[in-house]
Scaffold this active site. Structure first.
Site, PDB file in Angstrom:
ATOM      1  CD  GLU A 142      70.671 -44.831  42.845  1.00  0.00           C
ATOM      2  OE1 GLU A 142      70.142 -45.641  42.067  1.00  0.00           O
ATOM      3  OE2 GLU A 142      71.832 -44.923  43.257  1.00  0.00           O
ATOM      4  NE  ARG A 193      63.604 -48.120  31.476  1.00  0.00           N
ATOM      5  CZ  ARG A 193      64.040 -47.877  32.714  1.00  0.00           C
ATOM      6  NH1 ARG A 193      63.645 -48.619  33.731  1.00  0.00           N
ATOM      7  NH2 ARG A 193      64.880 -46.914  32.957  1.00  0.00           N
ATOM      8  CE  LYS A 225      69.080 -42.341  37.187  1.00  0.00           C
ATOM      9  NZ  LYS A 225      68.529 -42.067  38.523  1.00  0.00           N
TER      10      LYS A 225
HETATM   11  P1  ATP Z   1      68.300 -45.249  34.853  1.00  0.00           P
HETATM   12  O1  ATP Z   1      68.079 -46.643  34.428  1.00  0.00           O
HETATM   13  O2  ATP Z   1      68.277 -44.242  33.757  1.00  0.00           O
HETATM   14  O3  ATP Z   1      69.474 -45.068  35.755  1.00  0.00           O
HETATM   15  P2  ATP Z   1      66.567 -45.488  37.061  1.00  0.00           P
HETATM   16  O4  ATP Z   1      65.343 -46.272  36.878  1.00  0.00           O
HETATM   17  O5  ATP Z   1      67.685 -46.144  37.777  1.00  0.00           O
HETATM   18  O6  ATP Z   1      67.019 -44.885  35.682  1.00  0.00           O
HETATM   19  P3  ATP Z   1      65.624 -43.876  39.177  1.00  0.00           P
HETATM   20  O7  ATP Z   1      66.191 -42.627  39.691  1.00  0.00           O
HETATM   21  O8  ATP Z   1      65.693 -45.073  40.044  1.00  0.00           O
HETATM   22  O9  ATP Z   1      66.288 -44.121  37.780  1.00  0.00           O
HETATM   23  O10 ATP Z   1      64.138 -43.650  38.685  1.00  0.00           O
HETATM   24  C1  ATP Z   1      63.164 -43.007  39.433  1.00  0.00           C
HETATM   25  C2  ATP Z   1      61.821 -43.430  38.956  1.00  0.00           C
HETATM   26  O11 ATP Z   1      61.676 -43.117  37.580  1.00  0.00           O
HETATM   27  C3  ATP Z   1      61.618 -44.925  39.089  1.00  0.00           C
HETATM   28  O12 ATP Z   1      60.346 -45.159  39.624  1.00  0.00           O
HETATM   29  C4  ATP Z   1      61.726 -45.430  37.688  1.00  0.00           C
HETATM   30  O13 ATP Z   1      60.931 -46.560  37.514  1.00  0.00           O
HETATM   31  C5  ATP Z   1      61.241 -44.239  36.873  1.00  0.00           C
HETATM   32  N1  ATP Z   1      61.853 -44.262  35.554  1.00  0.00           N
HETATM   33  C6  ATP Z   1      63.169 -44.276  35.259  1.00  0.00           C
HETATM   34  N2  ATP Z   1      63.370 -44.345  33.939  1.00  0.00           N
HETATM   35  C7  ATP Z   1      62.142 -44.367  33.370  1.00  0.00           C
HETATM   36  C8  ATP Z   1      61.664 -44.432  32.026  1.00  0.00           C
HETATM   37  N3  ATP Z   1      62.501 -44.494  30.990  1.00  0.00           N
HETATM   38  N4  ATP Z   1      60.328 -44.434  31.828  1.00  0.00           N
HETATM   39  C9  ATP Z   1      59.477 -44.362  32.858  1.00  0.00           C
HETATM   40  N5  ATP Z   1      59.854 -44.289  34.140  1.00  0.00           N
HETATM   41  C10 ATP Z   1      61.171 -44.298  34.407  1.00  0.00           C
HETATM   42 MG    MG Z   2      66.937 -46.997  39.783  1.00  0.00          MG
END
Ligand code: ATP
Ligand code: MG
Length: 572
Positions: A48, A273, A283
């Site tokens: 995102e 994760r 984020k």
């Molecule tokens: P945050 O919780 O930091 O805002 P998010 O999961 O909302 O992160 P996205 O932009 O939706 O961030 O993530 C894009 C992809 O990266 C998704 O498929 C998510 O599952 C993966 N991802 C995000 N954080 C991690 C992590 N700590 N380890 C592995 N994969 C991750």
């Molecule tokens: Mg997300």
């Protein structure tokens, strides 16, 4: 066995891939045996664009991109840009840059969920027509209140049994902008008594009069994540949709939507994760650190962001190797940041050229060395890589050494410089300390030595041994530089422990950045370009800063020390 750069550069597991499949590869190979997806493998990374990518995202990129490469299938970089209020073009651009840097490849397959808004809308209309979705007049608050609990089923919305015609009419009016934000939603009609909360008539569209960074004001209704995500995967004909474990309970919904619509359905697979100690990964929290100026930006070298790591001196190879080493599993755990640092040490040990640099200089005068003379001495660029050859480095009467390479009262086991002691100056000569002077405040400001001309190059023809070798830089030729030493951003192993009521920022490490000025570097470092990495002998790995450095004011970042100093402190 050590990996060659070629082995780690393609992102595939190295070693014995066919014997050591991770559980996702196992699923893919099973699917290929049964022909489930006609032997296609097509993955995606769906960020995102509401922040910069961090090391957790790197794990997901390495996994998805690595799988696509391994099985010869396409890899989509897809922006899940369904929330106009938090997303920005700046983030889109940084994400593309980071993915290309990490994978070492220009990304041709870049997609945007917002390009599918029309299709998603038509799918929602289809769902309404099938009697599987309805427009609900409850507020967000009321929807929450009627969701029920783990033991009590939810209450059905009074709007649940609206006619298809009325739903179609209201939904088109939602889209046309007739209602203010939050007045109505479109909800899937599933099961208010389901043990899985996600199935209790989830909202799939909400009204949001907000400008989208790509679609402008075309839309005032926006799809919710669960609805949008499966459709995006389906439209792109993804085969294996890998996401993190928290989406496990969303999988029945992911499947339900696609089955009800009768469209192509990828396989969602959840993995753990990445969590690292001594940092935060959300984020939202990283944004807070940036907005409130606790760090200098998303690319502050202390941040766990990909751009921060890059600026710090991390290589894509090191990050990929780290991701390979930690593997992919089904249970969450916290990885020691030392593992990330070790992957960088291993990579830079092989690839970074050596230079001499004195961070806290102490002047040394070699009394019997001819005044005004300069000698060019051979120095090895990288003992790990003979092909890097040698360079010449100037030596003269006045040099700098590290302050802590001299002690007035040296204990027995101190092998560096001290009154009456002889040491080897790396690549130069043996020198013996004959005295030192202090300033009025009592600080030692100058050390005096004599050198043995017969020991040129650093060895003695009479077989005389010295115990210590120290590095040095010729005073007259030195390049003055600023050097930034980084330490962990947080002092607590788990700064955002959900059981700790204190704010995560309470645990920021006040000593995470130490700035040294007046450092004396070997003159060949004048030719370094931003991003170049070196081993400063006996000190650590350093990278010429890509933001604040200039030819008249070079700035080097310490990427990582030579050894893990924390392990020593902790007595590990
Ligand atoms: P945050 O919780 O930091 O805002 P998010 O999961 O909302 O992160 P996205 O932009 O939706 O961030 O993530 C894009 C992809 O990266 C998704 O498929 C998510 O599952 C993966 N991802 C995000 N954080 C991690 C992590 N700590 N380890 C592995 N994969 C991750
Ligand atoms: Mg997300």
């Amino acid at each position: 066995m050590a990996k060659t750069p070629e082995q780690i550069s393609d992102g595939n597991p190295v070693g014995e891939p066919e014997k050591r499949l991770n559980f996702i590869e196992q699923i893919i190979e099973d699917d290929n045996k049964t022909g489930k997806f006609d032997n296609r493998v097509h993955t995606r990374f769906p960020p995102e664009p509401n922040g910069y990518l961090h090391i957790g995202h790197a794990k997901s990129i390495c996994l998805n991109w690595g799988i696509a490469k391994k099985y010869g299938g396409p890899f989509n970089l897809r922006f899940d840009d369904t929330n106009p209020t938090k997303e920005e073009t700046e983030y889109v651009e940084s994400i593309i840059e980071d993915v290309e840097w990490l994978t070492g490849m220009k990304q041709e397959r870049i997609f945007y969920a917002s390009d599918y808004f029309g299709e998603m809308y038509r799918d929602a209309v289809d769902l309404i027509k099938k009697g599987k979705a309805y427009v609900c007049d409850l507020t967000a608050e009321q929807i929450r209140e009627t969701r029920g609990t783990a033991t009590v089923p939810g209450t059905e919305s009074p709007c649940r049994n609206r006619s298809v015609e009325e739903n179609l009419d209201l939904f088109s009016r939602m889209r046309a902008g007739e209602f203010p934000d939050g007045e109505r939603t479109l909800r899937a009609k599933i099961d208010m008594a389901s043990p899985n909360f996600n199935m209790r008539d989830p909202v799939i569209y909400r009204i949001l009069h907000a400008e989208h960074h790509r679609t402008g004001n075309t839309w005032c209704i926006y799809p919710m994540y669960d609805w949008a995500h499966g459709l995006e995967d389906s439209i792109e004909r993804i085969t294996h949709s890998c996401c993190t474990l928290e989406f496990e309970h969303h999988r029945p919904l992911y499947d339900w939507f696609l089955i009800e619509l009768g469209v192509y359905r990828p396989q969602q697979i959840e993995f753990a994760r990445l969590a690292l100690n001594y940092t935060v990964m959300s984020k939202r929290k990283l944004l807070q650190l940036v907005k409130e100026n606790y760090v200098s930006g998303w690319d502050d070298p202390r941040m766990p962001t990909i751009c921060g790591l890059r600026r710090r001196g991390y290589t894509p190879e090191a990050i990929r190797e780290f991701c390979r080493r930690i593997g992919v599993a089904k249970f969450n755990s916290t990885i020691d940041v030392v593992q990330l640092e070790n992957a960088l040490r291993d990579d830079l040990n092989k690839t970074a050229q050596r230079r001499m640099a004195v961070l806290r200089p102490l002047k040394v005068v070699i009394d019997n060395y001819p005044d005004g003379q300069t000698e060019m001495l051979d120095a090895v660029n990288n003992p790990e890589n003979g092909a890097d050859g040698t360079r010449q480095t100037p030596f003269s009467k006045v040099i700098y050494i590290e302050r802590d390479d001299f002690l007035e009262d040296a204990p027995k086991k101190y092998y560096r410089l001290a009154p009456g002691k002889e040491v080897r100056l790396r690549y130069a000569y043996y020198v013996t300390c004959t005295g030192f002077t202090r300033d009025a405040a009592g600080n030692i400001v100058e050390v005096r030595c004599t050198y043995d001309p017969a020991t040129r190059g650093g060895s003695s023809p009479d077989g005389r041994k010295v115990q210590g070798t120290i590095h040095w830089v010729s005073a007259e030729h030195a390049l003055d530089a600023e050097v930034r030493l980084y330490d962990r951003l947080f002092t607590k192993e788990n700064p955002d422990d959900p059981n700790d009521p204190a704010d995560f920022k309470t645990y920021l490490n006040p000593e995470s950045l130490e700035v040294l000025t007046g450092c004396k570097l070997e003159p060949s470092l004048r030719d370094a370009t931003p991003g170049d990495r070196f081993q400063f002998e006996r000190i650590g790995y350093f990278c010429l800063d890509s933001r604040d450095s200039s030819p008249s004011h070079p700035v080097f970042n310490r990427a990582v020390s030579l050894r893990d100093s924390w392990a020593k402190q902790a007595g590990k």
